[in-house]
Design a protein around this motif. Structure first.
Motif: not given
Lengths: 369, 126
Positions: A160, A164, A191
């Protein structure tokens, strides 16, 4: 009357990957891309990605937001810190369940995000509005404007952050971060360290275009696309309920063993009296886990019986557990037969198979606390 | 493309039959095992159980779904393939080598309504 099925912002990507598509919660959703077993193992051992854009996002803002959310929600949001998340239910006055949901305390005052089940978006929206009349709040159902990915598994944190470029490693379980002006779209990205699999993982909310770009980037980073098939086997092993199976207007949180998410010390919430009375007097039926001593697979709707053939319950979800290699199910049974260790039989087609009442949490979750 | 073996008879519910005297060996077609996906359990009748043509005699279970097995003939079960109790995935590996039950047929004329390989190929559109 056949309602037209909705598509998420990733529909074309599922089709391009050759996913088996089936209706779920009013949406055409991917059930599996390869096999349920392989996708399930990817999440338990590495990392998998789910399109959960079908979930609903309903925002509650205004001076009375805290008071109002506490009125409709069984858990207690009093004193929730910004960036904190709570799980709980909305209930009817008789204790039946409207939906189970997550409440996000946003970083602006008097502002909450309610994440609800896809199949219940319209019902929830109507229920929330109907009960908000005496409160100074604005209800904003933004569900169609948001896409959502769930990145789940022990390798989720690293991938992640890589994909991102956002910092999430110090998020604890059931907290979130709200990023503004992300990437070329200058998008808002939320998130949270949440999920529905029993593994560490994250849920990423943003506008559809951003979610589409993230999807491609996660695929490129070798995250395994996972369908709703393994989402169900994963949540099942972890003992998590699915609205419609283990919770419904007829199945209260107390019956489902979720009293811990009902805060009876709160002054009031819709359904409080009924749920509290049910807890004190014991509900007529309770949700239990049952382990079968055979490979036969109990499925939803199969009768649960005593040795003499008397029916005392019904299976709500059942699988041959992929992680544990056992035939297991959740069943709603008469409370008299809900104690751990109680022998019960399950009728599967023409035969009955003996089993034992066990804890619903078949698999011990690996959350990052 | 699903495999269809010559010399077997097929039902429209995708069971195959191999005839040896009055004994019918019964399994499922390659097409059926592919449709099911990973098979996790085979529910079989026991020896001496009666089966009736067109009626359910057991089921295949995958992770997500169960699919009933229908008997292509009537008679009495003489044997079940106990190997499948521990290794149901064998049906996925080779659904023709891994039969499910053997039946002593009570009426061999029932075989007349089953399809040969060519007709079955047409039935599954291949």
């Amino acid at each position: 009357m056949e309602e037209e099925l909705k598509q998420t912002c990733l529909y074309d990507k599922h089709v391009a990957l050759g996913a088996m598509m089936k209706p779920f919660g009013g949406f055409m959703m991917p059930i599996q891309y390869s096999t349920i077993t392989d996708e399930h193992q990817a999440v338990r051992n590495h990392v998998g990605m789910f399109d959960v854009s079908h979930m609903g996002e309903i925002f509650v803002n205004g001076p009375d937001a805290a008071k109002f959310v506490n009125h409709i929600f069984t858990n207690d949001i009093e004193g929730m810190a910004d960036g904190q998340i709570l799980y709980g239910m909305m209930c009817y006055p008789d204790g039946g369940t409207v939906d189970d949901l997550l409440v996000y305390k946003e970083f602006t005052p008097d502002s909450y995000l309610l994440v609800v089940n896809a199949a219940n978006i319209d019902k929830d929206d109507a229920w929330i509005r109907e009960n908000s009349k005496a409160y100074d709040v604005v209800i904003d159902n933004q569900s169609p404007k948001w896409g959502q990915l769930a990145i789940q598994g022990p390798e989720a944190e690293a991938v992640v952050e890589k994909v991102t470029g956002l910092s999430v490693h110090d998020l604890t379980f059931y907290t979130f971060r709200d990023f503004a002006g992300v990437g070329s779209h200058k998008a808002r990205v939320i998130i949270s360290r949440t999920g529905y699999t029993g593994e560490d993982g994250f849920e990423i909310y943003s506008e559809p275009e951003v979610i589409r770009e993230y999807w491609d980037a996660f695929i490129e980073a070798h995250v395994v696309p996972c369908g709703l098939g393994c989402r169900d086997t994963l949540r099942f092993e972890t003992g998590l309920p699915l609205y419609g199976d283990e919770l419904s207007k007829d199945i209260t949180p107390v019956m489902a063993g979720l009293s811990i998410f009902c805060k009876f010390e709160k002054k009031e919430f819709i359904g409080k009296e009924a749920l509290e009375a049910q807890k004190e007097n014991k509900p007529a039926k309770r949700l239990v886990g049952i382990e079968l001593h055979d490979r036969a697979i109990p499925r939803a709707g199969y009768p649960v019986e005593l040795e003499d053939g008397t029916q005392v319950g019904v299976v709500t979800t059942g699988y041959h557990s992929i992680t544990l290699d056992k035939s297991l199910c959740f069943a709603l049974v008469d409370t008299a037969y809900s104690k751990l260790g109680t022998p019960l039989m399950i009728r599967i087609r023409k035969k009955v198979f003996p089993g034992t009442v066990v804890k619903k949490r078949f698999y011990q979750a690996n959350y990052k606390k | 493309m699903s495999k269809v073996l010559e010399g077997l008879l097929y039902s429209d519910s995708h069971e195959w039959v191999k005839v040896d005297g009055d004994i019918a060996t019964i399994g499922v077609s390659d097409y059926a095992q592919k449709e099911m996906g990973d098979i996790t359990y085979v529910d079989m009748p026991d020896p001496d159980d009666e089966v009736v043509k067109g009626e359910g005699f057991g089921a295949l279970e995958s992770v997500k779904a169960s699919s009933d097995l229908y008997s292509p003939v009537s008679g009495v079960v003489t044997e079940k393939n106990e190997e499948l109790d521990d290794a149901p995935q064998k049906v996925n590996e080779d659904s023709y080598a891994n039969w499910i039950i053997k039946v002593k047929m009570s009426d061999k004329s029932e075989l007349d309504s089953l399809m040969d390989a060519a007709a079955y190929k047409k039935h599954i559109g291949e």
